[in-house]
Write an enzyme that holds these catalytic residues in place. Structure first.
Site, PDB file in Angstrom:
ATOM      1  CG  ASP A  59      44.456  36.762  30.561  1.00 35.57           C
ATOM      2  OD1 ASP A  59      44.898  37.793  30.108  1.00 35.57           O
ATOM      3  OD2 ASP A  59      43.533  36.576  29.785  1.00 35.57           O
ATOM      4  CB  CYS A 301      44.743  55.208  30.897  1.00 31.11           C
ATOM      5  SG  CYS A 301      44.934  53.759  31.580  1.00 31.11           S
TER       6      CYS A 301
HETATM    7  C1  UDX Z   1      44.296  47.772  32.648  1.00 30.43           C
HETATM    8  C2  UDX Z   1      43.543  47.983  32.809  1.00 30.43           C
HETATM    9  O1  UDX Z   1      42.952  46.944  34.009  1.00 30.43           O
HETATM   10  C3  UDX Z   1      42.809  48.759  33.486  1.00 30.43           C
HETATM   11  O2  UDX Z   1      41.367  48.995  34.071  1.00 30.43           O
HETATM   12  C4  UDX Z   1      43.159  50.246  32.884  1.00 30.43           C
HETATM   13  O3  UDX Z   1      42.787  51.101  32.605  1.00 30.43           O
HETATM   14  C5  UDX Z   1      44.316  50.079  31.531  1.00 30.43           C
HETATM   15  O4  UDX Z   1      45.159  48.612  31.681  1.00 30.43           O
HETATM   16  P1  UDX Z   1      45.426  46.495  30.807  1.00 30.43           P
HETATM   17  O5  UDX Z   1      45.799  44.875  30.892  1.00 30.43           O
HETATM   18  O6  UDX Z   1      46.097  47.340  29.427  1.00 30.43           O
HETATM   19  O7  UDX Z   1      44.033  46.634  31.313  1.00 30.43           O
HETATM   20  O8  UDX Z   1      44.164  45.311  29.465  1.00 30.43           O
HETATM   21  P2  UDX Z   1      44.725  44.663  28.509  1.00 30.43           P
HETATM   22  O9  UDX Z   1      45.594  43.843  27.849  1.00 30.43           O
HETATM   23  O10 UDX Z   1      43.278  43.899  27.892  1.00 30.43           O
HETATM   24  O11 UDX Z   1      44.296  43.019  29.522  1.00 30.43           O
HETATM   25  C6  UDX Z   1      43.604  42.337  30.420  1.00 30.43           C
HETATM   26  C7  UDX Z   1      43.372  40.818  30.638  1.00 30.43           C
HETATM   27  O12 UDX Z   1      42.296  40.731  31.139  1.00 30.43           O
HETATM   28  C8  UDX Z   1      43.023  40.504  29.295  1.00 30.43           C
HETATM   29  O13 UDX Z   1      44.019  39.460  28.546  1.00 30.43           O
HETATM   30  C9  UDX Z   1      41.972  39.893  29.482  1.00 30.43           C
HETATM   31  O14 UDX Z   1      41.804  38.472  28.705  1.00 30.43           O
HETATM   32  C10 UDX Z   1      41.517  38.672  30.943  1.00 30.43           C
HETATM   33  N1  UDX Z   1      40.730  38.989  31.368  1.00 30.43           N
HETATM   34  C11 UDX Z   1      39.414  39.402  31.016  1.00 30.43           C
HETATM   35  C12 UDX Z   1      41.119  37.782  32.344  1.00 30.43           C
HETATM   36  O15 UDX Z   1      41.346  36.461  32.226  1.00 30.43           O
HETATM   37  N2  UDX Z   1      39.248  37.253  32.488  1.00 30.43           N
HETATM   38  C13 UDX Z   1      38.452  37.989  32.049  1.00 30.43           C
HETATM   39  O16 UDX Z   1      36.767  37.709  33.096  1.00 30.43           O
HETATM   40  C14 UDX Z   1      38.226  39.220  31.510  1.00 30.43           C
HETATM   41  C1  UDX Z   2      48.700  56.916  30.720  1.00 28.33           C
HETATM   42  C2  UDX Z   2      49.740  57.296  32.489  1.00 28.33           C
HETATM   43  O1  UDX Z   2      50.499  58.185  31.758  1.00 28.33           O
HETATM   44  C3  UDX Z   2      50.394  55.896  33.705  1.00 28.33           C
HETATM   45  O2  UDX Z   2      50.959  56.762  34.651  1.00 28.33           O
HETATM   46  C4  UDX Z   2      48.791  55.925  33.655  1.00 28.33           C
HETATM   47  O3  UDX Z   2      49.334  54.405  34.587  1.00 28.33           O
HETATM   48  C5  UDX Z   2      48.322  54.770  32.467  1.00 28.33           C
HETATM   49  O4  UDX Z   2      47.630  56.250  31.214  1.00 28.33           O
HETATM   50  P1  UDX Z   2      50.404  55.789  29.022  1.00 28.33           P
HETATM   51  O5  UDX Z   2      48.498  56.052  28.339  1.00 28.33           O
HETATM   52  O6  UDX Z   2      51.040  54.434  28.406  1.00 28.33           O
HETATM   53  O7  UDX Z   2      49.933  56.076  30.590  1.00 28.33           O
HETATM   54  O8  UDX Z   2      50.929  56.700  27.870  1.00 28.33           O
HETATM   55  P2  UDX Z   2      51.411  57.867  28.394  1.00 28.33           P
HETATM   56  O9  UDX Z   2      52.967  58.497  27.775  1.00 28.33           O
HETATM   57  O10 UDX Z   2      50.668  59.054  29.487  1.00 28.33           O
HETATM   58  O11 UDX Z   2      50.461  58.897  26.665  1.00 28.33           O
HETATM   59  C6  UDX Z   2      49.962  58.667  26.685  1.00 28.33           C
HETATM   60  C7  UDX Z   2      48.733  59.403  25.180  1.00 28.33           C
HETATM   61  O12 UDX Z   2      49.383  60.978  25.245  1.00 28.33           O
HETATM   62  C8  UDX Z   2      50.009  59.469  24.059  1.00 28.33           C
HETATM   63  O13 UDX Z   2      48.966  59.126  23.225  1.00 28.33           O
HETATM   64  C9  UDX Z   2      51.195  60.813  23.629  1.00 28.33           C
HETATM   65  O14 UDX Z   2      51.316  60.493  22.536  1.00 28.33           O
HETATM   66  C10 UDX Z   2      50.177  61.399  24.291  1.00 28.33           C
HETATM   67  N1  UDX Z   2      51.118  62.436  24.751  1.00 28.33           N
HETATM   68  C11 UDX Z   2      51.917  62.818  26.111  1.00 28.33           C
HETATM   69  C12 UDX Z   2      51.180  63.690  24.512  1.00 28.33           C
HETATM   70  O15 UDX Z   2      50.802  63.828  22.974  1.00 28.33           O
HETATM   71  N2  UDX Z   2      52.151  64.400  24.513  1.00 28.33           N
HETATM   72  C13 UDX Z   2      53.044  64.578  25.884  1.00 28.33           C
HETATM   73  O16 UDX Z   2      53.437  65.589  25.974  1.00 28.33           O
HETATM   74  C14 UDX Z   2      52.815  63.248  26.602  1.00 28.33           C
END
Ligand code: UDX
Ligand code: UDX
Length: 493
Positions: A59, A301
């Site tokens: 990272d 997401c």
């Molecule tokens: C992920 C997926 O990549 C995203 O597309 C999805 O929708 C949500 O989950 P996530 O792991 O949650 O993202 O994102 P984040 O916690 O922000 O981590 C991304 C990391 O990539 C950061 O730590 C950032 O510093 C790093 N990064 C970013 C690099 O190392 N190089 C870069 O050029 C840009």
């Molecule tokens: C989601 C998808 O579930 C996962 O498969 C994908 O890889 C990333 O996006 P995440 O966003 O981590 O995962 O959590 P999720 O449990 O899906 O909850 C998303 C949001 O919906 C939260 O704010 C949660 O509180 C809300 N939620 C979920 C509701 O309000 N009602 C429900 O019945 C379920």
């Protein structure tokens, strides 16, 4: 290094078991660019399950890597139940965290791209399209630094056809190396990431339907097949894989918006949204999951992926389809607004100078992630009306809460100034402090510990009438009313 793909192609090998044995023999190395909520847990579990594979997570954020390497496992940058145990087992055995991107790219056979892809905040597609600048940067870096052939795996959620762009960048910048680009979207949900990784409903791997593409698909399949039954590993073409991720998230979010739309009707008619969810959820065609009405969905997401889908539909001149999915977002915005409005109206239409406690800031329980959390929206609406907010969340830091508010206030039309945030918002380390002398309490995240509080003591220490707005419907309404609280719950009269 002798390459699996090379060997398989050279020998026209079609025996996947042999490829697997060979891959094991070759002591495969994997790296992942992006040590975030997805890259961190996913790679930790791969390392745990495949002790012979060297896994390096890199990272550009030095602080993040330092935290991943911290002796004290409580300091890992991500809170996720079970993650610390996995990291403890594999770290410095075959799991490494580093900022040295170049070395990791160079020595790895498989490179996962797991960097963030936020919604674009500028230019064409602003507010809708995914910003792919980090993904593109990774592709250029790989092309420039790679020595030898590599399999590139898209882990980040990406718009359909991104693999094609990555391929083009690699092709035009590479020094003669060959690359296979796979799409392997992540379906883990935060808070249950480790369980989801141990026991996924399915793993999806998309790749080119050419001999080289199929071998790359199979190489990755063999890694997951170490602990996941093969029939749960689905192989598709790249675009189906990319679009499946967007579609899965759109369907899940749509269920929440659908039940939330019914919650508004329940509050007007005397029906109870939980009873409705149970009644419809027992229909096996509908199913019971994702029918929990709430203050609105958050997370990194759902909104981003639907906006992506909408952008894609408009791009392909399908405005009706775009509008259909856009409605899921609109309903979610409505639900968050409705909740904030309900608080203001119930507190006699004026909250200026009143104190309101917010329990929960994370977008769901069991995570410290706050991206798109409904709490941010509700808090900003309340401080916009000049309420004083007292926040408590078991896992989110004060620094994060202020930075979320600063971001939303800077990007919305309000006469609030950034300095007002520190005056109006106080973050507490204990729940009882946060709820002392307040006019109202709003529950915004469904943390289990909220159910265990001594609500009589909390009531005694509040101003009267004592209001509770349960945006997650986790508290016992009858018990609270017996104590003397005025209770409002989503989806109930
Ligand atoms: C992920 C997926 O990549 C995203 O597309 C999805 O929708 C949500 O989950 P996530 O792991 O949650 O993202 O994102 P984040 O916690 O922000 O981590 C991304 C990391 O990539 C950061 O730590 C950032 O510093 C790093 N990064 C970013 C690099 O190392 N190089 C870069 O050029 C840009
Ligand atoms: C989601 C998808 O579930 C996962 O498969 C994908 O890889 C990333 O996006 P995440 O966003 O981590 O995962 O959590 P999720 O449990 O899906 O909850 C998303 C949001 O919906 C939260 O704010 C949660 O509180 C809300 N939620 C979920 C509701 O309000 N009602 C429900 O019945 C379920």
């Amino acid at each position: 290094m002798f390459n699996v793909i090379d060997y398989a192609i050279a020998t026209e090998l079609n025996n996947y078991e042999l490829i697997n044995t060979l891959a094991n023999y070759l002591q495969m190395k994997i790296c992942c660019i992006g040590a975030g909520y997805v890259g961190g847990p996913t790679m930790s579990v791969i390392a745990e399950k495949c002790p012979d594979i060297e896994v390096t997570i890199v990272d550009i954020n030095e602080k993040r890597i330092k935290d991943w390497n911290d002796e004290d496992l409580n300091k890992l940058p991500i809170y996720e139940p079970g993650l610390a145990e996995v990291v403890k087992k594999a770290r410095n055995r075959n799991l490494f965290f580093s900022t040295d991107v170049a070395t990791a790219i160079n020595k790895s056979d498989i490179i996962f791209i797991s960097v963030n892809t936020p919604t674009k905040s500028y230019g064409v597609g602003k507010g809708m399209a995914a910003d792919l600048k980090y993904v593109e940067l990774c592709a250029r870096q790989i092309a420039e630094l790679a020595e030898g052939d590599k399999i590139i795996v898209e882990k980040s959620t990406l718009p359909v056809r991104t693999a094609e762009s990555i391929k083009t960048i690699l092709k035009h910048n590479s020094k003669g190396n060959r690359f296979q680009v796979l799409s392997n979207p992540e379906f883990l949900a935060e808070g249950t990431a480790i369980d989801d990784l141990y026991n996924p409903d399915r793993v999806l791997i998309g790749g080119d339907q050419t001999p080289e593409g199929l071998i790359a698909i199979e190489t990755l399949t063999q890694i997951y097949a170490r602990w996941i039954p093969r029939e749960r590993i689905l192989q598709t073409n790249v675009w189906s894989s990319e679009l499946s991720k967007l579609t899965a998230n759109a369907f899940l979010a749509q269920r929440i918006s659908s039940i939330n739309s019914i919650s508004a009707l329940c509050e007007q008619t005397g029906a109870n949204v939980n009873e409705i969810a149970r009644a419809i959820g027992t229909d096996s065609r509908i199913g019971s999951k994702f029918l929990k009405s709430s203050v609105g969905f958050g997370g990194s997401c759902f909104q981003k992926d639907i906006l992506n889908l909408v952008y894609l539909c408009n791009h392909f001149n399908l405005p009706e389809v775009a509008e259909y999915w856009n409605q899921v977002i609109k309903m979610n915005d409505y639900q968050k607004q409705r909740f904030a409005k309900r608080i203001i109206e119930t507190l006699f239409n004026t909250i200026s100078g009143k104190k309101i406690a917010l329990l929960g800031w994370a977008f769901k329980k069991d995570t410290n992630d706050t991206r798109e959390s409904a709490a941010i929206f509700v808090a900003s609406a309340l401080i916009n009306d000049r309420a004083e907010i007292q926040v408590y969340d078991p896992k989110v830091s004060a620094e994060q809460i202020y930075s979320d508010l600063e971001y939303i206030i800077s990007n919305s039309e309000t006469d609030l100034k950034l300095d007002d945030i520190r005056t109006l918002v106080h973050v507490h380390n204990t729940p009882y402090e946060a709820m002392k002398n307040v006019h109202a309490i709003a529950i915004l995240t469904e943390w289990d510990e909220f159910k265990t509080y001594n609500w009589q003591t909390i009531y005694d220490n509040m101003l009267k009438p004592a209001f509770i707005f349960d945006g997650r419907d986790i508290l016992d309404n009858t018990a609270l009313r017996t104590i003397g609280f005025e209770v409002y719950t989503i989806g109930k009269e």
